[in-house]
Design an enzyme around this catalytic site. Sequence first.
Site, PDB file in Angstrom:
ATOM      1  N   ASP A 114       0.875  -1.181   0.000  1.00 10.45           N
ATOM      2  CA  ASP A 114       0.000   0.000   0.000  1.00 10.45           C
ATOM      3  C   ASP A 114       0.905   1.222   0.000  1.00 10.45           C
ATOM      4  OD1 ASP A 114      -2.425  -1.406   0.085  1.00 10.45           O
ATOM      5  OD2 ASP A 114      -2.390  -1.515   2.266  1.00 10.45           O
ATOM      6  N   ASP A 128      -6.797  -1.774  -4.752  1.00 10.39           N
ATOM      7  CA  ASP A 128      -7.869  -1.372  -3.834  1.00 10.39           C
ATOM      8  C   ASP A 128      -8.838  -0.404  -4.505  1.00 10.39           C
ATOM      9  OD1 ASP A 128      -6.652  -2.908  -1.839  1.00 10.39           O
ATOM     10  OD2 ASP A 128      -5.561  -1.188  -1.022  1.00 10.39           O
TER      11      ASP A 128
END
Length: 148
Positions: A114, A128
């Site tokens: 991330d 995502d």
Amino acid sequence: MAVMVPLLYALDQFTKHLAVDRLTVGQPVEVIPGLLWFSLHFNPGAAFSMGTQFTVVLSVLALGVLAGLLAFAAPRVRSWLAAVGIGWLIAGVAGNLTDRLFRDPGPFLGHVVDFIAIRGFAIFNVADMCITGAAILLIIWSFRSERR
């Protein structure tokens, strides 16, 4: 879907590669002052780092979801909106599953990369965004198909 899925998947993997190559954990890079940063994190859990102790379960679940999408959902798509939604979902699930299968600490235990951080919200990645966008599109598609 045949074009969109590989392109989104490649974009996810490419941006994660850049993040790992050019960012350092704990050293965010401000992109839009006070709002957006690139900040490298390795997430063993699900959204918002929930379920960090269930990495193997999340990996197996993602593998099952991906198989179901490819075997059952994708071949039955009959509208462009559903096709885009299912395509985004396939690309997003495949992108994060790739991290879980091939990143440290090992197969089915890998941590998802991330790196996009929004102030007061979350840290996430392109996969995502695909999954979230797919959810929105599929909700819209379900309401539109209900009316018909």
